[in-house]
Motif scaffolding. Structure first.
Motif, PDB file in Angstrom:
ATOM      1  N   ARG A 119      46.952 -54.090  70.477  1.00 23.95           N
ATOM      2  CA  ARG A 119      47.996 -54.830  71.192  1.00 23.95           C
ATOM      3  C   ARG A 119      48.061 -54.340  72.626  1.00 23.95           C
ATOM      4  N   VAL A 120      47.513 -55.126  73.538  1.00 23.93           N
ATOM      5  CA  VAL A 120      47.533 -54.776  74.954  1.00 23.93           C
ATOM      6  C   VAL A 120      48.848 -55.242  75.554  1.00 23.93           C
ATOM      7  N   LEU A 121      49.530 -54.347  76.283  1.00 17.49           N
ATOM      8  CA  LEU A 121      50.834 -54.670  76.848  1.00 17.49           C
ATOM      9  C   LEU A 121      50.779 -54.998  78.329  1.00 17.49           C
ATOM     10  N   PHE A 122      49.951 -54.279  79.077  1.00 15.67           N
ATOM     11  CA  PHE A 122      49.866 -54.499  80.516  1.00 15.67           C
ATOM     12  C   PHE A 122      48.402 -54.634  80.913  1.00 15.67           C
ATOM     13  N   ARG A 123      48.143 -55.538  81.832  1.00  8.52           N
ATOM     14  CA  ARG A 123      46.804 -55.683  82.380  1.00  8.52           C
ATOM     15  C   ARG A 123      46.865 -55.548  83.894  1.00  8.52           C
ATOM     16  N   SER A 124      45.821 -54.954  84.430  1.00  6.53           N
ATOM     17  CA  SER A 124      45.706 -54.827  85.871  1.00  6.53           C
ATOM     18  C   SER A 124      45.005 -56.058  86.419  1.00  6.53           C
ATOM     19  N   PRO A 125      45.390 -56.499  87.637  1.00  8.67           N
ATOM     20  CA  PRO A 125      44.667 -57.626  88.240  1.00  8.67           C
ATOM     21  C   PRO A 125      43.229 -57.275  88.577  1.00  8.67           C
ATOM     22  N   ALA A 126      42.936 -55.977  88.692  1.00  6.61           N
ATOM     23  CA  ALA A 126      41.564 -55.563  88.988  1.00  6.61           C
ATOM     24  C   ALA A 126      40.721 -55.654  87.720  1.00  6.61           C
ATOM     25  N   GLU A 127      39.504 -56.195  87.845  1.00  3.38           N
ATOM     26  CA  GLU A 127      38.652 -56.361  86.680  1.00  3.38           C
ATOM     27  C   GLU A 127      38.060 -55.040  86.209  1.00  3.38           C
ATOM     28  N   THR A 128      38.033 -54.027  87.067  1.00  2.69           N
ATOM     29  CA  THR A 128      37.399 -52.764  86.707  1.00  2.69           C
ATOM     30  C   THR A 128      38.120 -52.073  85.576  1.00  2.69           C
ATOM     31  N   TYR A 129      39.481 -52.038  85.609  1.00  3.73           N
ATOM     32  CA  TYR A 129      40.268 -51.370  84.589  1.00  3.73           C
ATOM     33  C   TYR A 129      41.345 -52.338  84.096  1.00  3.73           C
ATOM     34  N   PRO A 130      40.968 -53.324  83.254  1.00  2.82           N
ATOM     35  CA  PRO A 130      41.912 -54.388  82.923  1.00  2.82           C
ATOM     36  C   PRO A 130      43.037 -53.957  82.002  1.00  2.82           C
ATOM     37  N   ASN A 131      42.773 -53.078  81.042  1.00  3.78           N
ATOM     38  CA  ASN A 131      43.765 -52.735  80.039  1.00  3.78           C
ATOM     39  C   ASN A 131      44.529 -51.488  80.463  1.00  3.78           C
ATOM     40  N   GLN A 132      45.799 -51.634  80.768  1.00  7.42           N
ATOM     41  CA  GLN A 132      46.587 -50.539  81.310  1.00  7.42           C
ATOM     42  C   GLN A 132      47.561 -49.925  80.308  1.00  7.42           C
ATOM     43  N   ALA A 133      47.868 -50.614  79.234  1.00 10.68           N
ATOM     44  CA  ALA A 133      48.791 -50.067  78.241  1.00 10.68           C
ATOM     45  C   ALA A 133      48.566 -50.754  76.906  1.00 10.68           C
ATOM     46  N   PHE A 134      48.780 -50.017  75.821  1.00 10.10           N
ATOM     47  CA  PHE A 134      48.633 -50.596  74.500  1.00 10.10           C
ATOM     48  C   PHE A 134      49.576 -49.914  73.524  1.00 10.10           C
ATOM     49  N   ARG A 135      49.749 -50.588  72.409  1.00 13.86           N
ATOM     50  CA  ARG A 135      50.587 -50.056  71.339  1.00 13.86           C
ATOM     51  C   ARG A 135      49.809 -50.130  70.034  1.00 13.86           C
ATOM     52  N   TYR A 136      49.946 -49.095  69.202  1.00 16.24           N
ATOM     53  CA  TYR A 136      49.330 -49.091  67.887  1.00 16.24           C
ATOM     54  C   TYR A 136      50.409 -48.825  66.846  1.00 16.24           C
ATOM     55  N   GLY A 137      50.534 -49.714  65.877  1.00 16.49           N
ATOM     56  CA  GLY A 137      51.544 -49.528  64.849  1.00 16.49           C
ATOM     57  C   GLY A 137      52.947 -49.597  65.425  1.00 16.49           C
ATOM     58  N   ASP A 138      53.855 -48.855  64.803  1.00 19.21           N
ATOM     59  CA  ASP A 138      55.253 -48.893  65.222  1.00 19.21           C
ATOM     60  C   ASP A 138      55.573 -47.934  66.352  1.00 19.21           C
ATOM     61  N   ASN A 139      54.902 -46.770  66.398  1.00 21.47           N
ATOM     62  CA  ASN A 139      55.398 -45.682  67.248  1.00 21.47           C
ATOM     63  C   ASN A 139      54.374 -45.047  68.173  1.00 21.47           C
ATOM     64  N   ALA A 140      53.158 -45.566  68.244  1.00 21.24           N
ATOM     65  CA  ALA A 140      52.138 -44.958  69.107  1.00 21.24           C
ATOM     66  C   ALA A 140      51.882 -45.847  70.312  1.00 21.24           C
ATOM     67  N   TRP A 141      51.965 -45.249  71.484  1.00 23.36           N
ATOM     68  CA  TRP A 141      51.822 -45.982  72.744  1.00 23.36           C
ATOM     69  C   TRP A 141      50.827 -45.261  73.647  1.00 23.36           C
ATOM     70  N   GLY A 142      50.075 -46.022  74.411  1.00 27.08           N
ATOM     71  CA  GLY A 142      49.170 -45.440  75.389  1.00 27.08           C
ATOM     72  C   GLY A 142      49.287 -46.177  76.707  1.00 27.08           C
ATOM     73  N   ILE A 143      49.374 -45.429  77.794  1.00 28.11           N
ATOM     74  CA  ILE A 143      49.372 -46.038  79.127  1.00 28.11           C
ATOM     75  C   ILE A 143      48.310 -45.356  79.972  1.00 28.11           C
ATOM     76  N   GLN A 144      47.581 -46.130  80.740  1.00 24.09           N
ATOM     77  CA  GLN A 144      46.497 -45.594  81.543  1.00 24.09           C
ATOM     78  C   GLN A 144      46.983 -45.166  82.929  1.00 24.09           C
ATOM     79  N   PHE A 145      48.117 -45.701  83.372  1.00 21.17           N
ATOM     80  CA  PHE A 145      48.630 -45.384  84.705  1.00 21.17           C
ATOM     81  C   PHE A 145      49.590 -44.192  84.626  1.00 21.17           C
ATOM     82  N   HIS A 146      49.916 -43.627  85.777  1.00 25.54           N
ATOM     83  CA  HIS A 146      50.669 -42.371  85.822  1.00 25.54           C
ATOM     84  C   HIS A 146      52.124 -42.602  86.234  1.00 25.54           C
ATOM     85  N   GLY A 147      52.918 -43.107  85.312  1.00 26.95           N
ATOM     86  CA  GLY A 147      54.335 -43.309  85.582  1.00 26.95           C
ATOM     87  C   GLY A 147      55.123 -42.021  85.653  1.00 26.95           C
ATOM     88  N   GLU A 148      54.496 -40.901  85.256  1.00 25.07           N
ATOM     89  CA  GLU A 148      55.209 -39.611  85.253  1.00 25.07           C
ATOM     90  C   GLU A 148      55.244 -38.940  86.618  1.00 25.07           C
TER      91      GLU A 148
END
Length: 205
Positions: A119-148
């Motif tokens: 489940r992809v949540l965010f996509r970048s307009p740049a084709e090089t790195y299109p998938n920026q965030a995803f979710r797996y199951g109920d509680n696992a999340w991954g984000i490629q960008f540095h919101g921290e």
């Protein structure tokens, strides 16, 4: 007398360098009433065999790749079975997201379509790195960008890692800093809501 142990729920924080910081994610979790259990596996820290004593976990980024053959990279990637099996809240940021993708049988690449997730949540307009965030199951999340990143952390990255901003497809450091001035308020609000979605509000035991 020794200090009384905290009754606040704790979030496992996994960092990958001696000087690394959980940044804004750490600040917000503390403000919400969580304690932070900080571990640095590359420096020899172990990871817990269960997350029953934790409200969840955050695995942050680092200069290494999730495809590296370092022992700690393999150990951390395998350890992700703990939060997944126990269905505990988990957030992977950059390297942490890539480790999660590898653990789930995905493919981590530097270019092309790259990460393909359930489940992809965010996509970048740049084709090089299109998938920026995803979710797996109920509680696992991954984000490629540095919101921290705090503003100070971003300034240090732009100065100390100047060569990285000159790589193909990279946005120049000055553009990162300029964009930060414009979007920081919105990013901070989003991150606060995102962390609340993942970890909820703490209840002291």
């Amino acid at each position: 007398m020794p200090p009384r142990p905290s009754s606040k729920p704790k979030v496992l924080i996994v960092l990958h360098q001696e000087t690394s910081s959980p940044g804004r994610v750490g600040h917000m979790l503390l403000e919400e009433g969580f304690d932070l259990d900080i571990r640095r596996p590359p420096l020899g820290d172990s990871l817990p065999e269960t997350l029953e004593g934790h409200a969840g976990a955050v695995v942050f980024g680092g200069p290494m790749s999730a495809n590296d053959e370092d022992e700690f990279v393999r150990r951390e990637t395998n350890w992700l079975n703990v939060p997944l099996k126990e269905n505990r809240p988990f957030l992977g940021i950059c390297l942490g997201a890539q480790m999660l993708a590898n653990h789930l049988g995905g493919k981590v690449e530097g270019h092309g379509e790259g990460l393909v997730f359930r489940r992809v949540l965010f996509r970048s307009p740049a084709e090089t790195y299109p998938n920026q965030a995803f979710r797996y199951g109920d509680n696992a999340w991954g984000i490629q960008f540095h919101g921290e990143l705090t503003r100070l952390m971003m300034q240090r990255w732009v100065v100390r890692g100047a060569h990285r901003f000159e790589l193909p497809g990279a946005q120049p450091g000055r553009d990162h800093l300029g964009g930060r001035l414009i979007w920081d308020m919105h990013l901070k609000r989003w991150l606060s809501e995102f962390l609340s979605l993942i970890f909820g509000k703490p209840t002291e035991g």
